[in-house]
Design a protein around this motif. Structure first.
Motif, mmCIF file in Angstrom:
data_model
loop_
_atom_site.group_PDB
_atom_site.id
_atom_site.type_symbol
_atom_site.label_atom_id
_atom_site.label_comp_id
_atom_site.label_asym_id
_atom_site.label_seq_id
_atom_site.Cartn_x
_atom_site.Cartn_y
_atom_site.Cartn_z
ATOM 1 N N TYR A 195 0.840 -1.194 0.000
ATOM 2 C CA TYR A 195 0.000 0.000 0.000
ATOM 3 C C TYR A 195 0.876 1.244 0.000
ATOM 4 O O TYR A 195 1.950 1.258 0.606
ATOM 5 C CB TYR A 195 -0.884 0.034 1.252
ATOM 6 N N GLU A 198 -0.847 6.844 1.308
ATOM 7 C CA GLU A 198 -2.213 7.381 1.191
ATOM 8 C C GLU A 198 -3.268 6.282 1.350
ATOM 9 O O GLU A 198 -4.428 6.570 1.637
ATOM 10 C CB GLU A 198 -2.400 8.064 -0.172
ATOM 11 N N GLU A 199 -2.847 5.025 1.187
ATOM 12 C CA GLU A 199 -3.778 3.898 1.296
ATOM 13 C C GLU A 199 -3.711 3.218 2.665
ATOM 14 O O GLU A 199 -4.202 2.100 2.844
ATOM 15 C CB GLU A 199 -3.459 2.858 0.213
ATOM 16 N N ILE A 200 -3.144 3.911 3.635
ATOM 17 C CA ILE A 200 -2.908 3.279 4.933
ATOM 18 C C ILE A 200 -4.205 2.793 5.591
ATOM 19 O O ILE A 200 -4.250 1.719 6.193
ATOM 20 C CB ILE A 200 -2.136 4.228 5.880
ATOM 21 N N ASN A 201 -5.294 3.546 5.433
ATOM 22 C CA ASN A 201 -6.551 3.131 6.045
ATOM 23 C C ASN A 201 -7.084 1.852 5.408
ATOM 24 O O ASN A 201 -7.646 0.990 6.089
ATOM 25 C CB ASN A 201 -7.595 4.246 5.954
ATOM 26 N N LYS A 202 -6.911 1.738 4.092
ATOM 27 C CA LYS A 202 -7.303 0.499 3.410
ATOM 28 C C LYS A 202 -6.449 -0.667 3.907
ATOM 29 O O LYS A 202 -6.943 -1.790 4.082
ATOM 30 C CB LYS A 202 -7.160 0.646 1.901
ATOM 31 N N TYR A 204 -5.116 -1.041 6.880
ATOM 32 C CA TYR A 204 -5.607 -1.456 8.195
ATOM 33 C C TYR A 204 -6.928 -2.218 8.071
ATOM 34 O O TYR A 204 -7.151 -3.216 8.768
ATOM 35 C CB TYR A 204 -5.787 -0.244 9.108
ATOM 36 N N GLN A 205 -7.796 -1.758 7.186
ATOM 37 C CA GLN A 205 -9.076 -2.432 7.016
ATOM 38 C C GLN A 205 -8.887 -3.835 6.448
ATOM 39 O O GLN A 205 -9.544 -4.791 6.878
ATOM 40 C CB GLN A 205 -10.002 -1.620 6.104
ATOM 41 N N ASP A 206 -7.971 -3.975 5.484
ATOM 42 C CA ASP A 206 -7.685 -5.291 4.927
ATOM 43 C C ASP A 206 -7.132 -6.234 5.990
ATOM 44 O O ASP A 206 -7.441 -7.432 6.004
ATOM 45 C CB ASP A 206 -6.684 -5.176 3.770
ATOM 46 N N ARG A 208 -7.847 -6.105 9.198
ATOM 47 C CA ARG A 208 -8.990 -6.497 10.045
ATOM 48 C C ARG A 208 -9.893 -7.492 9.333
ATOM 49 O O ARG A 208 -10.505 -8.355 9.969
ATOM 50 C CB ARG A 208 -9.788 -5.259 10.450
#
Length: 215
Positions: A195, A198-202, A204-206, A208
């Motif tokens: 990632y 800028e894709e850090i939230n994605k 973390y979601q992946d 989880r």
């Protein structure tokens, strides 16, 4: 600070900063897996997958993974798992059959958010004189653990906590990276997704959602 060989990529070296070392050491050092033993790993994430590698490298005859995410169960086979199941209940019957009723010699709990019932399940999978290793982290305020005290005494089971796989970073990190350099430890394959910042939230979601081993 731990010195490493200059030709090792930093994104690979970063993996042994915690997850790889913790999982590997939980099997090889804290559980002290020996050749021919049956080992159960509960949870096949970034730590659990390396507990699988550690158990396999130590010579375990059976490495049984308990993991609810189907593709993680499939991935675990490539790291040394011999059997995999979605739940502890499914694994219990299989381990009983595999071991002719003796159950697992070692059980390693590497679930992401450990609960009291996970201890009960792990000890149920563990045979007489066996060891259950608690590597997964839970809420510091969670003090409820289910134990069959009658069984704990009569079957002489051992419940052991583990941090960083019981290893010293200064010694373990160079040793594990040397195994990687000699093709005896899979690290590149652990990185299942990359990632941008800028894709850090994605990312973390992946994590989880169980979409990666390491992102």
């Amino acid at each position: 600070m731990v010195r490493i060989e200059p030709d090792i990529p930093l994104e690979v070296a970063a993996l042994v900063g915690c997850g790889v070392t913790t999982g590997w050491g939980s099997a090889s050092k804290v559980a002290a897996v020996r050749p021919g033993e049956t080992v159960v790993v509960m949870g096949a994430g970034g730590v659990g997958m390396n507990a699988v590698q550690g158990a396999a490298a130590a010579g375990a005859r059976h490495v049984v993974v308990v993991e609810p995410v189907a593709h993680k169960r499939d991935w675990a086979r490539t790291y040394g798992a011999t059997h995999s199941f979605a739940t502890a209940e499914e694994a219990t019957a299989a381990v009983n059959e595999l071991t002719w009723g003796r159950m697992a010699d070692k059980t390693i709990i590497t679930v992401g958010d450990i609960q009291g019932e996970d201890i009960h399940a792990a000890l149920g999978l563990t045979g007489k004189g066996g060891r259950a290793v608690v590597t997964g982290m839970g809420n510091y305020a969670n003090v409820d653990v289910k134990l069959n005290l009658f069984e704990l005494t009569l079957l002489q089971k051992d419940l052991q906590g583990a941090i960083f796989g019981g290893l010293s970073p200064r010694a373990a990190i160079p040793e594990l990276l040397a195994l990687y350099q000699h093709g005896q430890l899979k690290l590149d394959e652990l990185v299942t997704n990359r990632y941008s910042l800028e894709e850090i939230n994605k990312g973390y979601q992946d994590m989880r959602d169980g979409e990666n081993i390491r992102g």
